[in-house]
Design a protein around this motif. Structure first.
Motif, PDB file in Angstrom:
ATOM      1  N   GLU A   1       0.824  -1.198   0.000  1.00  0.00           N
ATOM      2  CA  GLU A   1       0.000   0.000   0.000  1.00  0.00           C
ATOM      3  C   GLU A   1       0.869   1.262   0.000  1.00  0.00           C
ATOM      4  O   GLU A   1       0.616   2.209  -0.746  1.00  0.00           O
ATOM      5  CB  GLU A   1      -0.921   0.007   1.218  1.00  0.00           C
ATOM      6  CG  GLU A   1      -1.832   1.235   1.270  1.00  0.00           C
ATOM      7  CD  GLU A   1      -2.699   1.261   2.519  1.00  0.00           C
ATOM      8  OE1 GLU A   1      -3.594   2.118   2.574  1.00  0.00           O
ATOM      9  OE2 GLU A   1      -2.482   0.450   3.440  1.00  0.00           O
TER      10      GLU A   1
ATOM     11  N   ARG B   1       3.820   6.065  -5.451  1.00  0.00           N
ATOM     12  CA  ARG B   1       3.748   6.196  -6.896  1.00  0.00           C
ATOM     13  C   ARG B   1       2.622   7.128  -7.325  1.00  0.00           C
ATOM     14  O   ARG B   1       2.718   7.785  -8.347  1.00  0.00           O
ATOM     15  CB  ARG B   1       3.539   4.824  -7.547  1.00  0.00           C
ATOM     16  CG  ARG B   1       4.743   3.957  -7.447  1.00  0.00           C
ATOM     17  CD  ARG B   1       4.518   2.643  -8.127  1.00  0.00           C
ATOM     18  NE  ARG B   1       5.618   1.741  -7.871  1.00  0.00           N
ATOM     19  CZ  ARG B   1       5.580   0.461  -8.052  1.00  0.00           C
ATOM     20  NH1 ARG B   1       4.495  -0.096  -8.553  1.00  0.00           N
ATOM     21  NH2 ARG B   1       6.616  -0.296  -7.802  1.00  0.00           N
ATOM     22  N   ALA B   2       1.540   7.157  -6.535  1.00  0.00           N
ATOM     23  CA  ALA B   2       0.384   7.971  -6.870  1.00  0.00           C
ATOM     24  C   ALA B   2       0.659   9.458  -6.682  1.00  0.00           C
ATOM     25  O   ALA B   2      -0.027  10.297  -7.266  1.00  0.00           O
ATOM     26  CB  ALA B   2      -0.817   7.557  -6.033  1.00  0.00           C
TER      27      ALA B   2
ATOM     28  N   SER C   1       3.851   1.542  -1.114  1.00  0.00           N
ATOM     29  CA  SER C   1       4.489   1.615  -2.427  1.00  0.00           C
ATOM     30  C   SER C   1       3.538   2.251  -3.449  1.00  0.00           C
ATOM     31  O   SER C   1       3.939   3.124  -4.233  1.00  0.00           O
ATOM     32  CB  SER C   1       4.875   0.213  -2.883  1.00  0.00           C
ATOM     33  OG  SER C   1       5.206   0.194  -4.238  1.00  0.00           O
ATOM     34  N   PHE C   2       2.269   1.854  -3.444  1.00  0.00           N
ATOM     35  CA  PHE C   2       1.282   2.438  -4.348  1.00  0.00           C
ATOM     36  C   PHE C   2       1.068   3.914  -4.052  1.00  0.00           C
ATOM     37  O   PHE C   2       0.944   4.733  -4.971  1.00  0.00           O
ATOM     38  CB  PHE C   2      -0.046   1.699  -4.262  1.00  0.00           C
ATOM     39  CG  PHE C   2      -0.039   0.336  -4.899  1.00  0.00           C
ATOM     40  CD1 PHE C   2       0.711   0.075  -6.034  1.00  0.00           C
ATOM     41  CD2 PHE C   2      -0.806  -0.691  -4.367  1.00  0.00           C
ATOM     42  CE1 PHE C   2       0.719  -1.181  -6.620  1.00  0.00           C
ATOM     43  CE2 PHE C   2      -0.811  -1.956  -4.948  1.00  0.00           C
ATOM     44  CZ  PHE C   2      -0.050  -2.213  -6.068  1.00  0.00           C
ATOM     45  N   ASN C   3       1.007   4.250  -2.758  1.00  0.00           N
ATOM     46  CA  ASN C   3       0.793   5.652  -2.359  1.00  0.00           C
ATOM     47  C   ASN C   3       1.942   6.545  -2.811  1.00  0.00           C
ATOM     48  O   ASN C   3       1.712   7.673  -3.216  1.00  0.00           O
ATOM     49  CB  ASN C   3       0.585   5.771  -0.841  1.00  0.00           C
ATOM     50  CG  ASN C   3      -0.768   5.221  -0.411  1.00  0.00           C
ATOM     51  OD1 ASN C   3      -1.685   5.098  -1.238  1.00  0.00           O
ATOM     52  ND2 ASN C   3      -0.888   4.878   0.836  1.00  0.00           N
TER      53      ASN C   3
END
Length: 182
Positions: free
Chosen positions: A174, A180-181, A176-178
């Motif tokens: 999570e 990148r976003a 990691s996704f945050n």
């Protein structure tokens, strides 16, 4: 670091040096574990030790009689010293510090391994081997069942946490996704 931790380390270092000279390091650790477990597991013993109306000399005599022939002289002398000084709150810290000092000296470390079920001997050996390579020490595994884990393992060695739990992996994913976003 608290004053109790510092004091316990001093007592533990002295006890380890005596035990090492007598080549009884592991024996002393086992004796300390048994004593701390007995004290922490018995409210009557805790009450007896903590009661201010009972003179320290009486507590020491009772302790000597109860442990005579069951523990080594260095352990008995250390416990007697702690009682004499009114430092009975150090018993648990003494054990923890002793284990760390001995582990450093002998090249091993204790690992608390949290899992969803009790690990069998083969699994414990596997964990010990894997984390022994990581920590560059011989690992002694203490398995703790944590029903709160979804799966995987959490391993604590000293002050390091190796989180291989499913929740930990999802949390890292999570994050990691945050990143990148943004």
């Amino acid at each position: 670091m608290s004053q109790n931790t510092v004091a316990a380390k001093r007592y533990a270092r002295a006890l380890f040096e005596v035990a090492a000279q007598q080549q009884k390091g592991l024996e002393v650790e086992e004796e300390l574990r048994a004593i701390v477990s007995a004290i922490e597991g018995d409210g009557d013993i805790q009450k007896f030790i903590a009661t201010p109306n009972i003179p320290q000399s009486v507590k020491v005599n009772v302790l000597k009689q109860a442990l005579k022939g069951k523990v080594s002289q260095p352990v008995l002398s250390t416990l007697e010293l702690l009682l004499d000084k009114g430092r009975t709150e150090l018993f648990g810290e003494l054990l923890n510090s002793y284990v760390k000092i001995q582990g450093e000296a002998l090249g091993f470390a204790d690992a608390v391994v949290y899992s969803t079920y009790p690990l069998n001997d083969s699994e414990k050996e596997q964990v010990a081997a894997e984390f022994g390579r990581v920590a560059n020490k011989e690992i002694r595994v203490n398995n703790v069942v944590d029903k709160g884990l979804l799966g995987g393992l959490k391993v604590v060695i000293g002050d390091k946490l190796y989180d291989g739990s499913l929740a930990g992996k999802l949390e890292r994913l999570e994050k990691s996704f945050n990143r990148r976003a943004k």
